[in-house]
Design a protein around this motif. Sequence first.
Motif, PDB file in Angstrom:
ATOM      1  N   ASP A  56      -6.165   0.922   2.403  1.00 54.59           N
ATOM      2  CA  ASP A  56      -7.129   1.800   1.744  1.00 54.59           C
ATOM      3  C   ASP A  56      -8.518   1.179   1.744  1.00 54.59           C
ATOM      4  O   ASP A  56      -9.421   1.632   1.044  1.00 54.59           O
ATOM      5  N   GLY A  57      -8.698   0.131   2.535  1.00 52.42           N
ATOM      6  CA  GLY A  57      -9.973  -0.563   2.609  1.00 52.42           C
ATOM      7  C   GLY A  57     -10.062  -1.768   1.699  1.00 52.42           C
ATOM      8  O   GLY A  57     -10.913  -2.646   1.893  1.00 52.42           O
ATOM      9  N   GLU A  58      -9.162  -1.837   0.694  1.00 50.93           N
ATOM     10  CA  GLU A  58      -9.173  -2.949  -0.250  1.00 50.93           C
ATOM     11  C   GLU A  58      -7.900  -3.776  -0.179  1.00 50.93           C
ATOM     12  O   GLU A  58      -7.920  -4.985  -0.423  1.00 50.93           O
ATOM     13  N   THR A  59      -6.793  -3.137   0.141  1.00 58.50           N
ATOM     14  CA  THR A  59      -5.516  -3.834   0.278  1.00 58.50           C
ATOM     15  C   THR A  59      -4.837  -3.388   1.566  1.00 58.50           C
ATOM     16  O   THR A  59      -5.175  -2.348   2.140  1.00 58.50           O
ATOM     17  N   VAL A  60      -3.872  -4.175   2.016  1.00 58.98           N
ATOM     18  CA  VAL A  60      -3.069  -3.850   3.194  1.00 58.98           C
ATOM     19  C   VAL A  60      -1.601  -3.859   2.796  1.00 58.98           C
ATOM     20  O   VAL A  60      -1.146  -4.766   2.085  1.00 58.98           O
ATOM     21  N   THR A  61      -0.875  -2.853   3.243  1.00 62.95           N
ATOM     22  CA  THR A  61       0.567  -2.782   3.017  1.00 62.95           C
ATOM     23  C   THR A  61       1.286  -2.832   4.353  1.00 62.95           C
ATOM     24  O   THR A  61       1.033  -1.997   5.231  1.00 62.95           O
ATOM     25  N   ASN A  62       2.157  -3.825   4.518  1.00 66.64           N
ATOM     26  CA  ASN A  62       2.999  -3.943   5.715  1.00 66.64           C
ATOM     27  C   ASN A  62       4.413  -3.482   5.388  1.00 66.64           C
ATOM     28  O   ASN A  62       4.945  -3.796   4.312  1.00 66.64           O
ATOM     29  N   ARG A  63       5.029  -2.793   6.332  1.00 69.73           N
ATOM     30  CA  ARG A  63       6.421  -2.372   6.177  1.00 69.73           C
ATOM     31  C   ARG A  63       7.167  -2.631   7.479  1.00 69.73           C
ATOM     32  O   ARG A  63       6.583  -2.592   8.563  1.00 69.73           O
ATOM     33  N   LYS A  64       8.458  -2.858   7.351  1.00 73.57           N
ATOM     34  CA  LYS A  64       9.303  -2.981   8.531  1.00 73.57           C
ATOM     35  C   LYS A  64      10.707  -2.510   8.190  1.00 73.57           C
ATOM     36  O   LYS A  64      11.156  -2.608   7.038  1.00 73.57           O
ATOM     37  N   ASP A  65      11.383  -1.980   9.196  1.00 66.92           N
ATOM     38  CA  ASP A  65      12.787  -1.592   9.072  1.00 66.92           C
ATOM     39  C   ASP A  65      13.035  -0.684   7.877  1.00 66.92           C
ATOM     40  O   ASP A  65      13.968  -0.882   7.090  1.00 66.92           O
ATOM     41  N   VAL A  66      12.183   0.343   7.731  1.00 70.73           N
ATOM     42  CA  VAL A  66      12.351   1.330   6.671  1.00 70.73           C
ATOM     43  C   VAL A  66      12.379   2.723   7.293  1.00 70.73           C
ATOM     44  O   VAL A  66      11.992   2.919   8.454  1.00 70.73           O
ATOM     45  N   SER A  67      12.825   3.702   6.517  1.00 73.41           N
ATOM     46  CA  SER A  67      12.845   5.084   6.962  1.00 73.41           C
ATOM     47  C   SER A  67      11.833   5.881   6.140  1.00 73.41           C
ATOM     48  O   SER A  67      11.793   5.771   4.915  1.00 73.41           O
ATOM     49  N   LEU A  68      11.009   6.666   6.830  1.00 72.32           N
ATOM     50  CA  LEU A  68      10.007   7.494   6.175  1.00 72.32           C
ATOM     51  C   LEU A  68      10.217   8.945   6.588  1.00 72.32           C
ATOM     52  O   LEU A  68      10.505   9.237   7.748  1.00 72.32           O
ATOM     53  N   ALA A  69      10.046   9.848   5.620  1.00 69.99           N
ATOM     54  CA  ALA A  69      10.167  11.278   5.900  1.00 69.99           C
ATOM     55  C   ALA A  69       8.778  11.862   6.068  1.00 69.99           C
ATOM     56  O   ALA A  69       7.900  11.670   5.223  1.00 69.99           O
ATOM     57  N   ALA A  70       8.560  12.575   7.163  1.00 71.87           N
ATOM     58  CA  ALA A  70       7.275  13.207   7.441  1.00 71.87           C
ATOM     59  C   ALA A  70       7.539  14.595   8.001  1.00 71.87           C
ATOM     60  O   ALA A  70       8.673  14.963   8.310  1.00 71.87           O
ATOM     61  N   THR A  71       6.473  15.371   8.109  1.00 77.06           N
ATOM     62  CA  THR A  71       6.571  16.668   8.777  1.00 77.06           C
ATOM     63  C   THR A  71       5.473  16.760   9.828  1.00 77.06           C
ATOM     64  O   THR A  71       4.386  16.203   9.662  1.00 77.06           O
ATOM     65  N   PHE A  72       5.791  17.479  10.897  1.00 73.32           N
ATOM     66  CA  PHE A  72       4.815  17.655  11.974  1.00 73.32           C
ATOM     67  C   PHE A  72       5.076  18.992  12.642  1.00 73.32           C
ATOM     68  O   PHE A  72       6.153  19.225  13.188  1.00 73.32           O
TER      69      PHE A  72
END
Length: 254
Positions: free
Chosen positions: A215-231
């Motif tokens: 968000d410009g102030e912090t960084v979030t790293n993720r690995k080996d997770v499942s995310l739900a999205a729509t497209f």
Amino acid sequence: MTRRRSRRQAIALPALCLVLLAVALQPSARAADNGSDNVMQAVEGLWAYTGLVTGDGQSLPLTGIFLFKDGTFLQQSIFNGEPFEAQGAMAHAGPYWPGGAGLRMTSDPTLSLDPGSETPLTSLGVLEHDIAVRRDDEELVIQFGGGTSTVQRFRRIGDAHGGTLFPLENGAFALVDGHFILVSGNAERAVTGYGTYEREGDRLTLAVTRWAESDGETVTNRKDVSLAATFDGATLALPDGRRLAVVPAEAKQR
């Protein structure tokens, strides 16, 4: 303190400028033919990183992906190390074409995300690169600085013939060979990642290999997770409510 500064510099160099110092290629890789068709065919595909060596010979292990398809490339990676949450990430997207030492590339955006930096998110805007290309069967080597700088090595994981690239206002989204790649951001916000996916209608289940956002102030790293999205082909909606709109290719500023 000195060790921490040295480590941060080692990570930041390739993420921010891909280094402009000399390093030699190993002899097992052969040069791609200088003909434009041969160079474009050599890089076409979906590639997983197997190594990155800086111009001064330092190896920086990382996990990431590189897609070359139809004149557009996408790249996303996070450096290996512990703790994972503190590792730097880089992501790029833009056009490529024959020229120079073999291939010319323009990265736009050019994103660096570093949780330990005073500037966690850096967007360098448009950078043009001169790339030497080496292809040996299912292995690819690209070398920046016209063949005198940072070496990046890959193994082929897809031919990129299937799937589609979707240009975004500040990046691109790809669904290719069962993989997704997302590069989107500017100096204020960024979201990047890659992995495999399953699609049912407009629903996407993203099996994330690596993901870095800021968000410009912090960084979030993720690995080996499942995310739900729509497209739906026009808008990518992420789990946190962010909506990334697809734009016409001709509307992109190169």
